[in-house]
Design a protein around this motif. Structure first.
Motif, mmCIF file in Angstrom:
data_model
loop_
_atom_site.group_PDB
_atom_site.id
_atom_site.type_symbol
_atom_site.label_atom_id
_atom_site.label_comp_id
_atom_site.label_asym_id
_atom_site.label_seq_id
_atom_site.Cartn_x
_atom_site.Cartn_y
_atom_site.Cartn_z
ATOM 1 N N CYS A 53 0.815 -1.205 0.000
ATOM 2 C CA CYS A 53 0.000 0.000 0.000
ATOM 3 C C CYS A 53 0.856 1.265 0.000
ATOM 4 O O CYS A 53 0.510 2.255 -0.643
ATOM 5 C CB CYS A 53 -0.918 0.045 1.202
ATOM 6 S SG CYS A 53 -0.952 -1.404 2.224
ATOM 7 N N CYS A 54 1.972 1.256 0.703
ATOM 8 C CA CYS A 54 2.806 2.446 0.754
ATOM 9 C C CYS A 54 3.270 2.843 -0.632
ATOM 10 O O CYS A 54 3.511 4.017 -0.894
ATOM 11 C CB CYS A 54 4.009 2.192 1.634
ATOM 12 S SG CYS A 54 3.640 2.386 3.354
ATOM 13 N N GLY A 90 6.507 -0.593 1.834
ATOM 14 C CA GLY A 90 5.526 -1.630 2.129
ATOM 15 C C GLY A 90 6.115 -2.778 2.911
ATOM 16 O O GLY A 90 7.279 -2.799 3.266
ATOM 17 N N ARG A 91 5.242 -3.744 3.143
ATOM 18 C CA ARG A 91 5.650 -4.866 3.986
ATOM 19 C C ARG A 91 6.534 -5.821 3.203
ATOM 20 O O ARG A 91 6.358 -6.032 2.018
ATOM 21 C CB ARG A 91 4.426 -5.594 4.496
ATOM 22 C CG ARG A 91 3.379 -5.769 3.442
ATOM 23 C CD ARG A 91 2.088 -6.288 4.040
ATOM 24 N NE ARG A 91 1.055 -6.283 3.045
ATOM 25 C CZ ARG A 91 0.148 -5.331 2.908
ATOM 26 N NH1 ARG A 91 0.155 -4.325 3.755
ATOM 27 N NH2 ARG A 91 -0.759 -5.392 1.981
ATOM 28 N N ASP A 118 5.344 1.998 8.271
ATOM 29 C CA ASP A 118 5.564 1.230 9.491
ATOM 30 C C ASP A 118 5.960 -0.205 9.186
ATOM 31 O O ASP A 118 6.794 -0.782 9.870
ATOM 32 C CB ASP A 118 4.283 1.229 10.324
ATOM 33 C CG ASP A 118 3.972 2.608 10.853
ATOM 34 O OD1 ASP A 118 4.832 3.488 10.685
ATOM 35 O OD2 ASP A 118 2.895 2.806 11.417
ATOM 36 N N CYS A 119 5.349 -0.778 8.174
ATOM 37 C CA CYS A 119 5.649 -2.175 7.871
ATOM 38 C C CYS A 119 7.110 -2.351 7.545
ATOM 39 O O CYS A 119 7.774 -3.254 8.037
ATOM 40 C CB CYS A 119 4.843 -2.639 6.672
ATOM 41 S SG CYS A 119 3.159 -2.924 7.054
ATOM 42 N N PHE A 126 1.424 -5.852 11.072
ATOM 43 C CA PHE A 126 1.459 -7.276 10.733
ATOM 44 C C PHE A 126 2.550 -7.971 11.525
ATOM 45 O O PHE A 126 3.664 -8.148 11.049
ATOM 46 C CB PHE A 126 1.706 -7.463 9.244
ATOM 47 C CG PHE A 126 0.629 -6.861 8.404
ATOM 48 C CD1 PHE A 126 -0.603 -7.470 8.322
ATOM 49 C CD2 PHE A 126 0.833 -5.703 7.718
ATOM 50 C CE1 PHE A 126 -1.608 -6.923 7.563
ATOM 51 C CE2 PHE A 126 -0.170 -5.149 6.960
ATOM 52 C CZ PHE A 126 -1.393 -5.757 6.881
ATOM 53 N N CYS A 148 1.311 5.053 8.248
ATOM 54 C CA CYS A 148 0.700 3.850 7.676
ATOM 55 C C CYS A 148 -0.482 4.260 6.821
ATOM 56 O O CYS A 148 -1.591 4.194 7.261
ATOM 57 C CB CYS A 148 0.276 2.891 8.765
ATOM 58 S SG CYS A 148 -0.449 1.385 8.122
ATOM 59 N N PRO A 149 -0.314 4.652 5.601
ATOM 60 C CA PRO A 149 0.956 4.945 4.936
ATOM 61 C C PRO A 149 1.403 6.361 5.245
ATOM 62 O O PRO A 149 0.572 7.202 5.577
ATOM 63 C CB PRO A 149 0.576 4.846 3.460
ATOM 64 C CG PRO A 149 -0.839 5.294 3.425
ATOM 65 C CD PRO A 149 -1.451 4.865 4.710
ATOM 66 N N ARG B 280 -6.216 -2.834 3.891
ATOM 67 C CA ARG B 280 -4.896 -3.147 3.347
ATOM 68 C C ARG B 280 -4.932 -4.336 2.399
ATOM 69 O O ARG B 280 -3.896 -4.809 1.976
ATOM 70 C CB ARG B 280 -3.929 -3.387 4.504
ATOM 71 C CG ARG B 280 -3.535 -2.077 5.135
ATOM 72 C CD ARG B 280 -3.334 -2.152 6.618
ATOM 73 N NE ARG B 280 -2.965 -0.865 7.176
ATOM 74 C CZ ARG B 280 -3.814 -0.028 7.759
ATOM 75 N NH1 ARG B 280 -5.090 -0.333 7.834
ATOM 76 N NH2 ARG B 280 -3.402 1.103 8.244
#
Ligand code: SF4
Lengths: 187, 583
Positions: A53-54, A90-91, A118-119, A126, A148-149, B280
């Motif tokens: 998402c970021c 993103g994560r 943050d991820c 998460f 986030c984001p 998300r």
């Protein structure tokens, strides 16, 4: 003819350039490191690398409203070989971790990393087995951007911080950072 | 070229269940929830009868539930003519879980069965390519089984205590010399005992050697990996292409690079705590994702949603659809080689929509706006003037502009027409949904087929196109944006004042024991949520039927015989969002 000698701590400012235009030609001295870092900081090309998402907000910072090109970043390079900066947006899953490490290793020195969101910075919301809890477990990070984001403005602020950091570095301090090795070809 | 169709109503699920029960007699039973229950040995026969004799030609969802003493595999079948889905269940024991594969009847079961295998370890007999899909090969354990514990730090409840009770740990791969020169190795350590991962047997769908033997010119077939870091894959997604020259012979999507096990997290969270996580999933159409989850839990709890909240939901979801289609068209053009200029124009309106979201919800992307029984906040005063300008003036112009520049553009037509053709029969068989299905001429839209919210009050049409190629999907998206505008123009003036949240305000909701599958039409297709409650504080089972994930099943079929450059366009036309594919 008047001669202006600047202290080596100064870099060319717009004022000084304007002086030059008025005919008051002067010498400008600076250190090579400052000149090089000035150039480096103002043409950082990020790798086109979005994870989650970021990355959407990262693209928004590229788009018309925020326009990252104002900071010399108009080109997102699809190849890590042509980029100086990787924005990890993103994560990062454990399945992806070896890939990102390889991409990082393929980038030529000097290179920088922004961990966006943050991820990427700490795992974010998460907290589980499938995700790496922060990219700094895999690659070294220069600037962390929280959120986030993070809004495009926040990313932009992170990029300015990175510019400050680049300008404060020695010309080849990245060599020390990597144990004097840099990239080893054919390793 | 697009046409607008009305969908005919289909028989109610209860009637179908009764008819099936009558026809098949002994072999099926009906449980308390109205679901058909069938033994694994009869599954194929029963499903074939359901498809051929009862018109249930569309496999909407396939998942499993771990009841600790048995596994239950759950199928949601419906008709492409519309109607609520029928639930079909079969059980298998935990020691040697084995269920026949539905691949032969519904090819759309392919990835969904692989996902169930990956997460639960249930083997599907007869599946042609049963291997892990989200985790990597060699991963230990089946994450969604209730007795599986996470490797490092799982605890039963939130919040968790210390993440690293024993201090730091390191990754094995960091020690590998292969992984980079920046690692310091301990003296005398060579890394030889770990080594470079070897390609395993059976990693490809196609036997490469057999292909080589088969070519007439003796030219080599080539396997090319596209991704996971590739500018055209819309995120971290990999395609293994088998090429003959530049023609695609076969293709296998490889995913899971962003897998974080949304479902396991969801089963550990409280019911309401899942709401921000749904944002998300599909982070380009975040409010639609929230709506699906809210809808599922509301139906389980029997909650009423106040009028005003229903209108707000429709407005938000339709704004979301328009901006999402803008985004996807912009990036489809990006994939076709028009680097960034079309996206720059397409995203102009999106910025304003995001401003509106921020105004109403407090966040641009991750809105966390819907609640069970309504929405979290009322619209601020500044919202209405801005949204009116946007809907009545700007959007129309922006769509016209895109339409004028692209729809009849010669290069665009050359690249998109006749590429990636999917016939209507295949589109249904592969369980595709959204613009992919409607681009193949099937007028299936969940808002019409299985209505939810207040969509029945508005005058709008389901947009379809018949060609089934990339261009048709593009045209459907343009048409849908106009239809969404139409809905918005009706909804905005009609919106009443009043309550925005029905029921009692509570952090912790009580969801009565039971199960439900709720689906909404997200911009990318049918987004379904399957929740099972045992009456406790957490969902017992929480499953997301992701439209992108299921649409990808048909990717190989669409790409065969086209060129590599077309693959990029076809993938762009499916419009995947990796957050939802990998979950
Ligand atoms: S920090 Fe938030 S917005 Fe960014 S990738 Fe993670 S969940 Fe998505």
């Amino acid at each position: 003819m008047s001669v202006t000698i600047l202290s080596p701590d100064d870099i060319l400012t717009p004022d000084q350039l304007a002086d030059g235009k008025t005919g008051e030609m002067g010498f400008v001295t600076t250190t090579l490191a400052k000149g090089v870092n000035w150039a480096r900081a103002n043409s950082v090309w990020p790798a086109l690398f979005g994870l989650a998402c970021c990355a959407i907000e990262m693209m928004h910072s590229q788009m018309a409203r925020n326009d990252m090109s104002r900071f010399g970043m108009e080109l997102m390079r699809a190849s890590p070989r042509q980029s100086d900066l990787i924005i990890v947006a993103g994560r990062l899953s454990r399945k992806m971790a070896p890939v990102i490490r390889r991409i990082y290793d393929q980038m030529p020195e000097p290179k920088w990393v922004i961990s966006m969101g943050d991820c990427a910075s700490c795992g974010g919301i998460f907290n589980n087995y499938a995700l790496v809890q922060g990219v700094d477990e895999v690659i070294p990070v220069d600037v962390y951007v929280a959120g986030c984001p993070p809004r495009p403005e926040a990313l932009m602020y992170g990029i300015m911080k990175l510019h400050e950091k680049i300008q404060a570095e020695g010309m080849d301090s990245w060599r020390d950072r990597k144990g004097g090795l840099g990239i080893q070809v054919g390793s | 070229m697009t046409k607008q169709t009305d969908v005919v109503a289909a028989p109610a699920p209860a009637d179908v269940v009764a008819a099936v029960h009558k026809q098949l007699g002994e072999r099926v039973t009906v449980d308390d929830g109205g679901a058909l229950v069938v033994g694994p040995s009869n599954l194929i026969d029963v499903v074939r009868a359901l498809r051929d004799d009862h018109g249930l030609d569309y496999l909407a969802n396939l998942t499993a539930v771990d009841w600790l003493d048995r596994f239950e595999v759950v199928y949601h079948l419906c008709s492409s003519a519309g109607g609520a889905p029928i639930v079909l269940k079969t059980t298998t024991d935990r020691a040697n879980p084995r269920v026949p594969s539905l691949f032969g009847i519904y090819p759309g079961a392919d990835f969904q069965e692989r996902e169930v295998y990956d997460m639960f370890g249930i083997r599907f007999a007869g599946h042609p390519n049963l291997k892990r899909i989200l985790m990597w090969e060699g991963f230990a354990g089946w994450p969604l089984r209730k007795d599986w514990r996470e490797a490092y730090f799982e605890q039963e409840h939130k919040p968790l205590t210390s993440r690293w009770p024993d201090g730091q740990f390191f990754f094995g791969e960091d020690k590998l010399t292969d992984w980079g020169s920046n690692t310091k190795l301990p003296p005398a350590y060579t890394g030889a005992e770990i080594g470079r991962p070897k390609p395993q047997e059976g990693q490809y769908v196609v036997d490469i050697d057999a292909l080589r033997r088969g070519t007439s010119f003796g030219s080599d077939r080539l396997v090319v990996n596209m991704g996971p870091q590739h500018p055209s894959t819309h995120g971290v997604f990999q395609m293994r292409l088998v090429l003959d020259g530049e023609t695609v012979v076969d293709l296998e999507p490889v995913m899971g690079y962003m897998h974080r096990n949304h479902e396991k997290i969801g089963e550990r969270n409280l019911w309401l705590g899942n709401m921000p996580f749904t944002d998300r999933l599909d982070y380009i159409a975040q409010l639609g994702s929230e709506w699906g989850y809210a809808l599922c839990v509301e139906r389980m709890m029997g909650l009423e949603v106040p009028e005003r909240a229903e209108y707000i939901r429709v407005i938000m979801a339709e704004l979301n659809r328009i901006q999402s289609h803008f985004w996807s068209i912009g990036f489809l053009l990006n994939d076709l080689g028009a680097f960034f200029t079309p996206s720059l124009y397409a995203i102009e309106e999106r910025e304003i929509v995001l401003d509106l979201f921020e105004m109403a919800t407090g966040s641009r992307l991750m809105c966390n706006y819907m609640r069970f029984g309504g929405v979290a906040y009322d619209l601020p005063d500044a919202f209405m003037p801005l949204v009116n300008v946007l809907v009545n003036e700007r959007m129309e112009r922006a769509i016209d502009e895109i339409d004028a520049y692209l729809t009849n553009n010669e290069i665009v037509m050359e690249r998109m027409k006749g590429v990636g053709v999917l016939t209507p029969e295949l589109a249904i068989a592969y369980s595709t949904s959204g613009p992919v299905l409607r681009g193949s001429g099937v007028a299936y839209d969940v808002r019409r087929a299985d209505p939810y919210g207040i969509y029945d009050r508005f005058d709008w049409n389901v947009v379809t196109a018949n060609e089934g190629d990339v261009y048709a999907r593009y045209a459907v998206r343009i048409g849908e944006m106009r239809e969404s505008l139409k809905i918005l123009r009706q909804a905005l003036p009609q919106m009443p004042a009043g309550e925005i949240l029905g029921g009692k305000k509570a952090w912790q909701v009580r969801v009565p024991a039971g199960e439900h599958y709720a689906r909404v039409e997200n911009p990318r297709g049918e987004l379904g949520y399957y929740c099972v409650s045992d009456g406790k504080a957490n969902p017992y089972r929480y499953h997301v039927r992701s439209p992108c994930f299921v649409n990808l099943t048909s990717l190989a079929e669409m790409c065969k015989g086209y060129k590599v450059a077309d693959v990029v366009a076809i993938l762009g036309s499916i419009d995947i969002v990796l957050g939802e594919v990998d979950r």
